[in-house]
Design a protein around this motif. Structure first.
Motif, PDB file in Angstrom:
ATOM      1  N   LEU A  98       0.728  -1.130  -0.029  1.00 49.14           N
ATOM      2  CA  LEU A  98       0.108   0.050  -0.020  1.00 49.14           C
ATOM      3  C   LEU A  98       0.836   1.169   0.052  1.00 49.14           C
ATOM      4  CD1 LEU A  98      -3.199   1.051   0.385  1.00 49.14           C
ATOM      5  CD2 LEU A  98      -2.660   1.033   2.697  1.00 49.14           C
TER       6      LEU A  98
ATOM      7  N   SER B  24      -1.539  -1.175  -4.207  1.00 48.55           N
ATOM      8  CA  SER B  24      -2.742  -0.202  -4.088  1.00 48.55           C
ATOM      9  C   SER B  24      -2.098   0.982  -3.484  1.00 48.55           C
ATOM     10  CB  SER B  24      -3.553  -1.136  -3.101  1.00 48.55           C
ATOM     11  OG  SER B  24      -4.034  -2.186  -3.532  1.00 48.55           O
ATOM     12  N   TYR B  25      -3.329   2.136  -3.542  1.00 44.18           N
ATOM     13  CA  TYR B  25      -3.109   3.456  -3.120  1.00 44.18           C
ATOM     14  C   TYR B  25      -4.410   3.802  -2.320  1.00 44.18           C
ATOM     15  CZ  TYR B  25       0.450   5.013  -6.116  1.00 44.18           C
ATOM     16  OH  TYR B  25       1.919   5.013  -6.738  1.00 44.18           O
ATOM     17  N   ARG B  26      -4.105   4.553  -1.049  1.00 43.87           N
ATOM     18  CA  ARG B  26      -4.993   4.930  -0.018  1.00 43.87           C
ATOM     19  C   ARG B  26      -5.129   6.452   0.100  1.00 43.87           C
ATOM     20  NH1 ARG B  26      -8.805   2.656   3.807  1.00 43.87           N
ATOM     21  NH2 ARG B  26      -8.343   0.920   2.501  1.00 43.87           N
TER      22      ARG B  26
ATOM     23  N   ASP C  26      -9.640   1.711  -1.107  1.00 44.14           N
ATOM     24  CA  ASP C  26      -8.474   2.172  -1.994  1.00 44.14           C
ATOM     25  C   ASP C  26      -8.843   2.557  -3.153  1.00 44.14           C
ATOM     26  OD1 ASP C  26      -6.948   1.037  -0.050  1.00 44.14           O
ATOM     27  OD2 ASP C  26      -6.840  -1.009  -1.033  1.00 44.14           O
ATOM     28  N   ASP C  27      -7.734   3.365  -3.887  1.00 46.09           N
ATOM     29  CA  ASP C  27      -7.871   3.743  -5.137  1.00 46.09           C
ATOM     30  C   ASP C  27      -9.166   4.733  -4.996  1.00 46.09           C
ATOM     31  OD1 ASP C  27      -5.724   2.314  -5.702  1.00 46.09           O
ATOM     32  OD2 ASP C  27      -6.924   0.697  -5.992  1.00 46.09           O
TER      33      ASP C  27
END
Length: 559
Positions: A293, A317-319, A336-337
């Motif tokens: 992440l 993944s991006y948060r 996420d995303d």
């Protein structure tokens, strides 16, 4: 890309805090009323509370008849920010320093209630992350390593500090753990370049599950440092040293930093292979296979840096980071995303001014339970930090709902502002810098300043060629740019910090033909209702405005 839909439910324990946050048992309206009631009760004895009769207010409708507040305008109490008793009955802990609409930073009061309100939102933020990414609960992190750790005390002995530094200091117990060894001691390294290098050296010798920084520009710079110093970093891990002479010879480093260095030949080999085999962009997961992440801002304003960062993070993944200002928390990301998150309704009381009313003398507000999907609003907030119906100047969009809770995404700062990596540059600051950088060889009465993307995003100053007079064109513009860059830093401390920490490139000048420049200005004027309503400005928030104009000549400052 902002996902304008319902946020998909993730598996979570029934009755958990995040579950209750997404589905408040008593409903959004009741929780908001309770939050407001508690703020008014706690601060009814403050001077502002007495002037505006907090004790007599029985519902949100009555409260919303009180005047708005801004940092520069407070009705009923003179010198509002000078004395804590004016705005709170609570204990004053510190002042957050933040860039304001002028060159003078704002000093936002930090009370114990405000800390609790923000801490509640942070707790929800992390619970949502650990629910979606359970490995992170005991995983390895690197976080907020660009922080210089500086603070001062005013004449009353109250700490004045950047908010990131404030929270980093309060998180020192977490940073002491093996999950981010010696992280807090990086602030002893005052050189931004060396601090990035040291963070990379410490992180590379261990597994890594999550990278976190408010600004994606910080993480892009982190990747650039790994690329530029891969040989030094690998050598350091082979030898159990820093691998860089400037750090290995440094005698004043905290022992906690040097003692944290470990030998790791395997990690050194992974780094070398990753940087040699991938060409221009190595992949972080080739070095850290466990990396799961990235946490950082996801709004469109920082998209130039997100685009660069994603080239290093395939499969990660991006948060989004919490949507907040020094004054308040606005939204808590829970998926996420997605850009933005769920309104932080359990921390503060919120009202919203529709975007088409923000310039009215007495705009109407709607409460949190009446906002509409697809509409944009200015956020008005009431907090335990002495802010009552405070107009934040932040424009947000309602991108959907999770049950009855609005999903909020940050859009822009009201007024003429621009931000590439959090500097929040204002038109007034640009005008101040232009005035201080004036040159007899450059006419700046017809000028456009805008953000520009690329390997190192920066600001561009666009001028018609006829605006520059002088035989040595390159030298004239290079010298002027150096002064302009310096004066922007004086006018805006965040700009200076981003430049010094190498997250923002130096400005450039773009010269175009006079006819092309006039055509560009005419097209912009045509987008307005009429010439009598058109207010020409210097600073634009739109990126890469030179595209489609034609041939340009680019000039940069002398190094």
């Amino acid at each position: 890309m902002i996902r304008k839909t319902q946020i998909a439910s993730e598996k979570r324990p029934s009755g958990s805090k995040i579950d209750q946050f997404r589905n408040p048992p008593t409903g959004l309206r009741n929780v908001q009323q309770q939050v407001l009631s508690e703020v008014l009760r706690r601060n009814s004895k403050s001077r502002y509370g007495q002037v505006h009769q907090f004790e007599q207010i029985t519902d949100t409708g009555e409260y919303r008849r009180l005047p708005f507040m801004t940092y520069d305008r407070v009705e009923g109490v003179d010198a509002y920010w000078d004395e804590a008793a004016n705005f709170t009955s609570d204990r004053l802990i510190a002042y957050f320093l933040t860039s304001g609409s002028s060159s003078t930073p704002k000093r936002i009061p930090v009370t114990s209630s405000l800390v609790r309100e923000k801490a509640k939102a942070f707790g929800l933020f992390w619970e949502a992350i650990y629910t979606a990414h359970p490995k992170l609960k005991n995983g390895y992190f690197i976080a907020n390593f660009a922080d210089s750790g500086s603070s001062t005390r005013n004449s009353d002995g109250i700490v004045e500090i950047a908010e990131t530094t404030f929270w980093n200091q309060r998180m020192q117990g977490f940073q002491d753990s093996s999950r981010w060894p010696a992280g807090k001691y990086l602030t002893a390294i005052k050189s931004a370049e060396l601090r990035y290098y040291a963070a990379a050296r410490l992180a590379l010798q261990s597994p890594l599950h999550c990278m976190m920084s408010l600004n994606p520009s910080t993480l892009v710079k982190f990747c650039h440092v790994i690329e530029a110093h891969s040989t030094d970093l690998a050598r350091g891990m082979q030898d159990g040293l820093w691998g860089l002479a400037e750090l290995d010879s440094k005698m004043d480093l905290p022992a906690e930093l040097t003692n944290a260095l470990q030998k790791n030949a395997e990690a050194a080999g992974k780094l070398t292979t990753a940087c040699e085999s991938r060409g221009v962009f190595f992949q972080l997961r080739d070095i850290w296979p466990e990396l799961e992440l990235v946490i950082c801002w996801q709004s469109d304003l920082v998209e130039p840096y997100l685009r660069l960062l994603r080239q290093y993070t395939e499969g990660v993944s991006y948060r989004d980071y919490i949507t907040q200002s020094s004054e308040c928390v606005i939204a808590v990301p829970v998926a996420d995303d997605v850009s933005g998150g769920l309104l932080a309704y359990s921390s503060h009381f919120f009202e919203f001014i529709p975007e088409d009313q923000v310039d009215k003398v007495s705009p109407q507000t709607v409460p949190a339970w009446e906002v509409e999907v697809g509409r944009k609003y200015e956020v008005v907030v009431t907090t335990g930090g002495g802010l009552y119906r405070y107009r934040t100047g932040d424009c947000v969009a309602v991108n959907g709902f999770d049950g009855e809770i609005p999903q909020i995404g940050f859009q822009y700062r009201l007024g003429r502002t621009s931000s590439i990596t959090g500097e929040k540059l204002t038109e007034q600051q640009v005008l101040t810098a232009l005035r201080e950088a004036r040159s007899p060889n450059i006419e700046v009465s017809n000028i456009v300043v805008f953000p520009r993307t690329g390997a190192q995003p920066h600001y561009a100053v666009m001028l018609p060629r006829t605006a520059v007079d002088g035989g040595d064109l390159e030298n004239v513009l290079a010298n002027w740019l150096s002064v302009f860059d310096r004066e922007l830093g004086r006018a805006n401390g965040e700009y200076k910090d981003k430049r010094e920490s190498l997250r923002l490139g130096g400005p450039c000048v773009l010269l175009i033909g006079e006819a092309e420049f006039d055509s560009f200005q005419s097209k912009n004027r045509a987008a307005h209702v009429g010439d009598d309503q058109y207010k020409p400005g210097v600073l634009r928030k739109d990126r890469d405005l030179e595209r489609g104009i034609g041939a340009t000549e680019e000039y940069r400052a002398n190094r």
